[in-house]
Design an enzyme around this catalytic site. Sequence first.
Site, PDB file in Angstrom:
ATOM      1  N   ASN A   1      34.830 -16.272   1.872  1.00 40.80           N
ATOM      2  CA  ASN A   1      34.161 -15.087   1.340  1.00 40.80           C
ATOM      3  C   ASN A   1      34.438 -15.050  -0.158  1.00 40.80           C
ATOM      4  O   ASN A   1      35.534 -14.698  -0.584  1.00 40.80           O
ATOM      5  CB  ASN A   1      34.728 -13.831   2.026  1.00 40.80           C
ATOM      6  CG  ASN A   1      34.189 -12.542   1.412  1.00 40.80           C
ATOM      7  OD1 ASN A   1      33.232 -12.573   0.647  1.00 40.80           O
ATOM      8  ND2 ASN A   1      34.809 -11.419   1.744  1.00 40.80           N
ATOM      9  N   TRP A   2      33.420 -15.438  -0.926  1.00 39.82           N
ATOM     10  CA  TRP A   2      33.616 -15.509  -2.385  1.00 39.82           C
ATOM     11  C   TRP A   2      33.518 -14.137  -3.054  1.00 39.82           C
ATOM     12  O   TRP A   2      33.715 -14.036  -4.265  1.00 39.82           O
ATOM     13  CB  TRP A   2      32.586 -16.469  -2.996  1.00 39.82           C
ATOM     14  CG  TRP A   2      32.925 -17.915  -2.767  1.00 39.82           C
ATOM     15  CD1 TRP A   2      34.064 -18.415  -2.213  1.00 39.82           C
ATOM     16  CD2 TRP A   2      32.116 -19.048  -3.106  1.00 39.82           C
ATOM     17  NE1 TRP A   2      34.015 -19.798  -2.188  1.00 39.82           N
ATOM     18  CE2 TRP A   2      32.833 -20.212  -2.728  1.00 39.82           C
ATOM     19  CE3 TRP A   2      30.855 -19.221  -3.691  1.00 39.82           C
ATOM     20  CZ2 TRP A   2      32.336 -21.503  -2.907  1.00 39.82           C
ATOM     21  CZ3 TRP A   2      30.356 -20.499  -3.876  1.00 39.82           C
ATOM     22  CH2 TRP A   2      31.087 -21.625  -3.494  1.00 39.82           C
ATOM     23  N   LYS A   3      33.155 -13.130  -2.303  1.00 45.18           N
ATOM     24  CA  LYS A   3      33.028 -11.763  -2.844  1.00 45.18           C
ATOM     25  C   LYS A   3      32.142 -11.775  -4.101  1.00 45.18           C
ATOM     26  O   LYS A   3      31.270 -12.626  -4.213  1.00 45.18           O
ATOM     27  CB  LYS A   3      34.405 -11.170  -3.124  1.00 45.18           C
ATOM     28  CG  LYS A   3      35.349 -11.327  -1.937  1.00 45.18           C
ATOM     29  CD  LYS A   3      36.593 -10.500  -2.058  1.00 45.18           C
ATOM     30  CE  LYS A   3      37.523 -10.824  -0.905  1.00 45.18           C
ATOM     31  NZ  LYS A   3      38.619  -9.876  -0.775  1.00 45.18           N
TER      32      LYS A   3
ATOM     33  N   HIS B   1      32.725  -5.264   6.028  1.00 42.21           N
ATOM     34  CA  HIS B   1      33.949  -5.644   5.313  1.00 42.21           C
ATOM     35  C   HIS B   1      34.644  -4.380   4.790  1.00 42.21           C
ATOM     36  O   HIS B   1      33.975  -3.427   4.370  1.00 42.21           O
ATOM     37  CB  HIS B   1      33.601  -6.584   4.151  1.00 42.21           C
ATOM     38  CG  HIS B   1      34.809  -7.240   3.571  1.00 42.21           C
ATOM     39  ND1 HIS B   1      35.655  -6.580   2.711  1.00 42.21           N
ATOM     40  CD2 HIS B   1      35.340  -8.468   3.751  1.00 42.21           C
ATOM     41  CE1 HIS B   1      36.652  -7.397   2.382  1.00 42.21           C
ATOM     42  NE2 HIS B   1      36.488  -8.543   3.010  1.00 42.21           N
TER      43      HIS B   1
ATOM     44  N   GLU C   1      36.083  -3.693   2.119  1.00 39.71           N
ATOM     45  CA  GLU C   1      35.775  -3.296   0.744  1.00 39.71           C
ATOM     46  C   GLU C   1      34.497  -2.460   0.706  1.00 39.71           C
ATOM     47  O   GLU C   1      34.354  -1.551  -0.109  1.00 39.71           O
ATOM     48  CB  GLU C   1      35.667  -4.550  -0.149  1.00 39.71           C
ATOM     49  CG  GLU C   1      37.052  -5.131  -0.425  1.00 39.71           C
ATOM     50  CD  GLU C   1      37.068  -6.607  -0.755  1.00 39.71           C
ATOM     51  OE1 GLU C   1      36.007  -7.215  -0.964  1.00 39.71           O
ATOM     52  OE2 GLU C   1      38.192  -7.170  -0.791  1.00 39.71           O
TER      53      GLU C   1
ATOM     54  N   GLU D   1      40.948  -8.050  10.100  1.00 43.79           N
ATOM     55  CA  GLU D   1      41.423  -8.099   8.724  1.00 43.79           C
ATOM     56  C   GLU D   1      42.180  -6.806   8.409  1.00 43.79           C
ATOM     57  O   GLU D   1      41.557  -5.794   8.060  1.00 43.79           O
ATOM     58  CB  GLU D   1      40.245  -8.228   7.755  1.00 43.79           C
ATOM     59  CG  GLU D   1      39.419  -9.481   7.945  1.00 43.79           C
ATOM     60  CD  GLU D   1      38.761  -9.918   6.648  1.00 43.79           C
ATOM     61  OE1 GLU D   1      39.016 -11.051   6.233  1.00 43.79           O
ATOM     62  OE2 GLU D   1      38.028  -9.119   6.039  1.00 43.79           O
TER      63      GLU D   1
ATOM     64  N   GLY E   1      44.074  -9.511  -0.008  1.00 49.13           N
ATOM     65  CA  GLY E   1      44.360  -9.718  -1.429  1.00 49.13           C
ATOM     66  C   GLY E   1      45.800  -9.461  -1.823  1.00 49.13           C
ATOM     67  O   GLY E   1      46.132  -9.444  -3.009  1.00 49.13           O
TER      68      GLY E   1
ATOM     69  N   SER F   1      44.837 -12.664   3.201  1.00 43.76           N
ATOM     70  CA  SER F   1      45.814 -13.489   2.472  1.00 43.76           C
ATOM     71  C   SER F   1      46.125 -14.820   3.166  1.00 43.76           C
ATOM     72  O   SER F   1      47.265 -15.276   3.140  1.00 43.76           O
ATOM     73  CB  SER F   1      47.094 -12.687   2.215  1.00 43.76           C
ATOM     74  OG  SER F   1      46.819 -11.630   1.316  1.00 43.76           O
TER      75      SER F   1
ATOM     76  N   GLY G   1      39.435 -15.026   1.636  1.00 40.08           N
ATOM     77  CA  GLY G   1      38.881 -14.454   0.414  1.00 40.08           C
ATOM     78  C   GLY G   1      39.400 -15.193  -0.808  1.00 40.08           C
ATOM     79  O   GLY G   1      38.944 -16.294  -1.138  1.00 40.08           O
ATOM     80  N   GLY G   2      40.396 -14.614  -1.456  1.00 41.17           N
ATOM     81  CA  GLY G   2      40.926 -15.133  -2.726  1.00 41.17           C
ATOM     82  C   GLY G   2      41.150 -16.637  -2.754  1.00 41.17           C
ATOM     83  O   GLY G   2      40.700 -17.327  -3.688  1.00 41.17           O
TER      84      GLY G   2
HETATM   85  C1  PEP Z   1      38.638 -10.890   2.690  1.00 42.42           C
HETATM   86  O1  PEP Z   1      38.393 -10.129   1.759  1.00 42.42           O
HETATM   87  O2  PEP Z   1      37.841 -11.038   3.639  1.00 42.42           O
HETATM   88  C2  PEP Z   1      39.901 -11.622   2.641  1.00 42.42           C
HETATM   89  C3  PEP Z   1      40.328 -12.184   3.738  1.00 42.42           C
HETATM   90  O3  PEP Z   1      40.521 -11.650   1.421  1.00 42.42           O
HETATM   91  P1  PEP Z   1      41.920 -12.370   1.050  1.00 42.42           P
HETATM   92  O4  PEP Z   1      41.934 -13.717   1.724  1.00 42.42           O
HETATM   93  O5  PEP Z   1      41.867 -12.490  -0.449  1.00 42.42           O
HETATM   94  O6  PEP Z   1      43.005 -11.501   1.533  1.00 42.42           O
END
Ligand code: PEP
Length: 255
Positions: free
Chosen positions: A7-9, A94, A96, A165, A171, A212, A233-234
């Site tokens: 997920n590149w957001k 999601h 966010e 999640e 994050g 994470s 994500g990150g």
């Molecule tokens: C996400 O936002 O779906 C996610 C898993 O982010 P991160 O890996 O950065 O925690």
Amino acid sequence: MKYLIANWKMNLTAADSKSHVTTILKNITPYLSMVNTVICPSFPSLSAVAKLITGSGVALGAQNCFWEEKGSFTGEVSPSMLKEFNTEYIIVGHSERRQQLQETEEMINKKMQAVLRAGLVPILCVGETFSERQLGRKDFVIAGQVESALQNIQLFNKKILIAYEPVWVIGSGQAVKIEEAEHAVRVIKQVLIDLYPDLDLKKDVQILYGGSVDTKNISYFTSSTLLDGVLVGGASLDVDEFSQMAKIIFDNLSK
Ligand code: PEP
């Protein structure tokens, strides 16, 4: 086979996305037989990424969609518009978007219906906030989110992915313990069994962990027989880290 979903957001221009995907494809192609890889770029990068990954074995996902097919909904994008780019997966709900864009359970349910109507696979994100966890409401929140998102949805002959999640972990650089992720999977499965007694859980629903995930902890999550993969994500924005994650999954499954 395990899922590795990026997920590149709201990151990377189309030009950056192209160079990322080119390197990723070069690095991970040997692992694709065991790693179901999906890349979810931002809308403006979908076309460029689609051109590069067509026929590669890597699938395309979007990060959101609207629930109507077309009409006066300025700024929104429908699942069938996304399907034109060979998008196969769409992230729905999601945290966010739940938190920053006030997406409600009702909106998420409508999006789930729209994605399935278009013949695409939703990646439904569920998870508790830190305060909900502190109040001991974690299981209740997760179960409630799954139940609301699936209201009035028949899953016969349809496929969905559900990503657990925990919001407070996203994050943060610190994933939850595998036991905790596995507990959430059991809660989600129980809801699914209650809602769909005839469902073939193994075939129709895949359950992922997200929050994470990186090269240091991915082995725990992808070695679990209860988890079907991870949403990243990150760490997915770093091409070397992401490619290394695909290799780790491949090596673990090849043992
Ligand atoms: C996400 O936002 O779906 C996610 C898993 O982010 P991160 O890996 O950065 O925690």
